[in-house]
Design a protein around this motif. Structure first.
Motif, PDB file in Angstrom:
ATOM      1  N   HIS A  97       0.843  -1.195   0.000  1.00 12.67           N
ATOM      2  CA  HIS A  97       0.000   0.000   0.000  1.00 12.67           C
ATOM      3  C   HIS A  97       0.879   1.246   0.000  1.00 12.67           C
ATOM      4  N   ALA A  98       0.561   2.181  -0.880  1.00 10.15           N
ATOM      5  CA  ALA A  98       1.358   3.406  -0.999  1.00 10.15           C
ATOM      6  C   ALA A  98       1.214   4.272   0.249  1.00 10.15           C
ATOM      7  N   THR A  99       2.336   4.821   0.696  1.00 12.73           N
ATOM      8  CA  THR A  99       2.326   5.721   1.852  1.00 12.73           C
ATOM      9  C   THR A  99       2.339   7.189   1.423  1.00 12.73           C
ATOM     10  N   GLY A 100       2.709   7.412   0.143  1.00  9.08           N
ATOM     11  CA  GLY A 100       2.854   8.790  -0.325  1.00  9.08           C
ATOM     12  C   GLY A 100       4.284   9.288  -0.186  1.00  9.08           C
ATOM     13  N   HIS A 101       5.114   8.538   0.563  1.00  9.97           N
ATOM     14  CA  HIS A 101       6.528   8.882   0.716  1.00  9.97           C
ATOM     15  C   HIS A 101       7.313   8.008  -0.251  1.00  9.97           C
ATOM     16  N   ARG A 102       7.904   8.624  -1.269  1.00 11.49           N
ATOM     17  CA  ARG A 102       8.479   7.876  -2.379  1.00 11.49           C
ATOM     18  C   ARG A 102       9.521   6.852  -1.936  1.00 11.49           C
ATOM     19  N   GLN A 103      10.438   7.257  -1.071  1.00 11.66           N
ATOM     20  CA  GLN A 103      11.500   6.342  -0.676  1.00 11.66           C
ATOM     21  C   GLN A 103      10.967   5.173   0.143  1.00 11.66           C
ATOM     22  N   THR A 104       9.995   5.456   1.017  1.00 11.01           N
ATOM     23  CA  THR A 104       9.390   4.384   1.807  1.00 11.01           C
ATOM     24  C   THR A 104       8.675   3.393   0.909  1.00 11.01           C
ATOM     25  N   ASP A 105       7.910   3.905  -0.057  1.00 11.45           N
ATOM     26  CA  ASP A 105       7.196   3.030  -0.985  1.00 11.45           C
ATOM     27  C   ASP A 105       8.178   2.182  -1.786  1.00 11.45           C
ATOM     28  N   HIS A 106       9.293   2.801  -2.179  1.00 17.52           N
ATOM     29  CA  HIS A 106      10.302   2.070  -2.947  1.00 17.52           C
ATOM     30  C   HIS A 106      10.897   0.934  -2.126  1.00 17.52           C
ATOM     31  N   ILE A 107      11.270   1.229  -0.886  1.00 16.00           N
ATOM     32  CA  ILE A 107      11.855   0.204  -0.013  1.00 16.00           C
ATOM     33  C   ILE A 107      10.878  -0.948   0.201  1.00 16.00           C
ATOM     34  N   ASN A 108       9.597  -0.609   0.394  1.00 13.17           N
ATOM     35  CA  ASN A 108       8.587  -1.646   0.642  1.00 13.17           C
ATOM     36  C   ASN A 108       8.415  -2.571  -0.555  1.00 13.17           C
ATOM     37  N   ILE A 109       8.367  -2.004  -1.750  1.00 14.36           N
ATOM     38  CA  ILE A 109       8.126  -2.850  -2.921  1.00 14.36           C
ATOM     39  C   ILE A 109       9.371  -3.674  -3.276  1.00 14.36           C
ATOM     40  N   ILE A 110      10.560  -3.103  -3.023  1.00 14.72           N
ATOM     41  CA  ILE A 110      11.778  -3.877  -3.245  1.00 14.72           C
ATOM     42  C   ILE A 110      11.849  -5.039  -2.258  1.00 14.72           C
ATOM     43  N   ALA A 111      11.397  -4.807  -1.024  1.00 19.21           N
ATOM     44  CA  ALA A 111      11.373  -5.882  -0.031  1.00 19.21           C
ATOM     45  C   ALA A 111      10.455  -7.012  -0.487  1.00 19.21           C
ATOM     46  N   LEU A 112       9.318  -6.661  -1.079  1.00 18.66           N
ATOM     47  CA  LEU A 112       8.417  -7.681  -1.613  1.00 18.66           C
ATOM     48  C   LEU A 112       9.090  -8.464  -2.748  1.00 18.66           C
ATOM     49  N   ALA A 113       9.755  -7.734  -3.646  1.00 17.07           N
ATOM     50  CA  ALA A 113      10.425  -8.380  -4.778  1.00 17.07           C
ATOM     51  C   ALA A 113      11.534  -9.309  -4.293  1.00 17.07           C
ATOM     52  N   GLU A 114      12.268  -8.893  -3.267  1.00 19.57           N
ATOM     53  CA  GLU A 114      13.343  -9.719  -2.728  1.00 19.57           C
ATOM     54  C   GLU A 114      12.790 -10.979  -2.065  1.00 19.57           C
ATOM     55  N   THR A 115      11.684 -10.819  -1.330  1.00 21.47           N
ATOM     56  CA  THR A 115      11.061 -11.981  -0.689  1.00 21.47           C
ATOM     57  C   THR A 115      10.526 -12.937  -1.739  1.00 21.47           C
ATOM     58  N   GLY A 116       9.921 -12.369  -2.801  1.00 18.77           N
ATOM     59  CA  GLY A 116       9.446 -13.196  -3.903  1.00 18.77           C
ATOM     60  C   GLY A 116      10.580 -13.947  -4.581  1.00 18.77           C
ATOM     61  N   TYR A 117      11.725 -13.278  -4.686  1.00 17.01           N
ATOM     62  CA  TYR A 117      12.915 -13.899  -5.278  1.00 17.01           C
ATOM     63  C   TYR A 117      13.397 -15.079  -4.435  1.00 17.01           C
ATOM     64  N   GLU A 118      13.419 -14.917  -3.118  1.00 19.05           N
ATOM     65  CA  GLU A 118      13.828 -16.016  -2.246  1.00 19.05           C
ATOM     66  C   GLU A 118      12.842 -17.180  -2.367  1.00 19.05           C
ATOM     67  N   PHE A 119      11.560 -16.843  -2.485  1.00 15.83           N
ATOM     68  CA  PHE A 119      10.546 -17.872  -2.676  1.00 15.83           C
ATOM     69  C   PHE A 119      10.755 -18.593  -4.009  1.00 15.83           C
ATOM     70  N   ALA A 120      11.012 -17.808  -5.054  1.00 18.32           N
ATOM     71  CA  ALA A 120      11.212 -18.378  -6.384  1.00 18.32           C
ATOM     72  C   ALA A 120      12.375 -19.367  -6.389  1.00 18.32           C
ATOM     73  N   ARG A 121      13.419 -19.069  -5.653  1.00 16.09           N
ATOM     74  CA  ARG A 121      14.572 -19.972  -5.592  1.00 16.09           C
ATOM     75  C   ARG A 121      14.181 -21.346  -5.040  1.00 16.09           C
ATOM     76  N   GLU A 122      13.156 -21.388  -4.187  1.00 15.67           N
ATOM     77  CA  GLU A 122      12.712 -22.649  -3.602  1.00 15.67           C
ATOM     78  C   GLU A 122      11.823 -23.460  -4.542  1.00 15.67           C
ATOM     79  N   VAL A 123      11.052 -22.769  -5.387  1.00 15.63           N
ATOM     80  CA  VAL A 123      10.035 -23.495  -6.154  1.00 15.63           C
ATOM     81  C   VAL A 123      10.327 -23.597  -7.651  1.00 15.63           C
ATOM     82  N   LEU A 124      11.346 -22.873  -8.150  1.00 14.96           N
ATOM     83  CA  LEU A 124      11.637 -22.918  -9.588  1.00 14.96           C
ATOM     84  C   LEU A 124      12.472 -24.139  -9.964  1.00 14.96           C
ATOM     85  N   LYS A 125      12.204 -24.661 -11.136  1.00 17.39           N
ATOM     86  CA  LYS A 125      13.052 -25.709 -11.688  1.00 17.39           C
ATOM     87  C   LYS A 125      14.194 -25.055 -12.463  1.00 17.39           C
ATOM     88  N   PRO A 126      15.296 -25.754 -12.724  1.00 20.20           N
ATOM     89  CA  PRO A 126      16.383 -25.185 -13.521  1.00 20.20           C
ATOM     90  C   PRO A 126      15.872 -24.674 -14.868  1.00 20.20           C
TER      91      PRO A 126
END
Length: 231
Positions: free
Chosen positions: A150-179
């Motif tokens: 959810h957007a906070t209106g503070h650009r840097q905070t929003d950026h950090i939050n969405i990058i954190a989601l992308a990083e968590t998704g990346y860690e998840f992807a490493r567990e479930v992706l095939k080569p």
């Protein structure tokens, strides 16, 4: 940074819809509603039965990089309202029984043909196993994430939050992706996404930023596309 997309944008209404203030609307709400009503991608999504304009972003990216293959097994993280799952199911031909699409969202979403939906947080410890089981016991060919906090209106905070989601998704992807698998996730411009790319290059043979034509020009939205998972 690549910007996929062929030809012109879909054509919406010729006459621009104007929205009045009042009825409890703020000026910001009026501007947002006007943009939605006049957005050609919103209009085209309704016409074609897609649940969101975001469907066209995935269509454009896959048209160029072709990672949603017939028979593929796809995981859609934070999938609601389901536009990306719709596109994935069509492209892997899930309705014909050739591919499988599993969608997960902690808020749940309405049923979709040929899509297995879990009302569940992908942060849950058992989420990787649950999704792999739903894919028939095989790991995924592709993990998709159009998630945004959810957007906070503070650009840097929003950026950090969405990058954190992308990083968590990346860690998840490493567990479930095939080569050879693919991970596609939404990020925002702002600097930290460079660190995310550096991490991903250790696990994928090709990592790039893409901005489809369906992403609004004034938006800081980007997508990071990582292909060729090393496993």
């Amino acid at each position: 940074m690549a910007r996929p997309g062929q030809g012109s944008k879909p054509q919406g209404n010729q006459l621009k819809v104007r929205v009045k203030t009042g009825k409890g609307r703020t000026v910001a709400q009026k501007i947002w509603l006007e943009r939605q009503l006049n957005d050609p991608y919103v209009i085209e999504a309704k016409k074609l039965g897609y649940r969101s304009r975001a469907a066209f972003k995935l269509i454009e990216i896959d048209d160029k990089y072709k990672f949603l293959k017939v028979g593929g097994r796809i995981v859609d993280l934070g999938a609601a309202p389901g536009g990306w799952s719709q596109v994935a199911a069509k492209r892997v031909k899930a309705e014909d029984g050739k591919g499988r699409v599993v969608a997960i969202d902690m808020h749940g979403m309405d049923p979709l043909p040929a899509v297995t939906i879990f009302k569940k947080d992908f942060y849950d410890e058992d989420a990787p196993r649950v999704l792999i089981d739903a894919l028939g016991g095989e790991k995924a060919d592709c993990v998709l994430s159009d998630m945004a906090s959810h957007a906070t209106g503070h650009r840097q905070t929003d950026h950090i939050n969405i990058i954190a989601l992308a990083e968590t998704g990346y860690e998840f992807a490493r567990e479930v992706l095939k080569p050879g698998g693919t991970y596609l996730a939404k990020v925002l411009r702002g600097g930290t996404e460079g660190q995310l790319l550096t991490m991903m290059k250790k696990d994928f043979t090709s990592v790039r930023h893409v901005k489809p034509m369906a992403s609004r020009d004034d938006s800081a939205e980007l997508f990071v596309l990582a292909m060729g998972f090393r496993g």
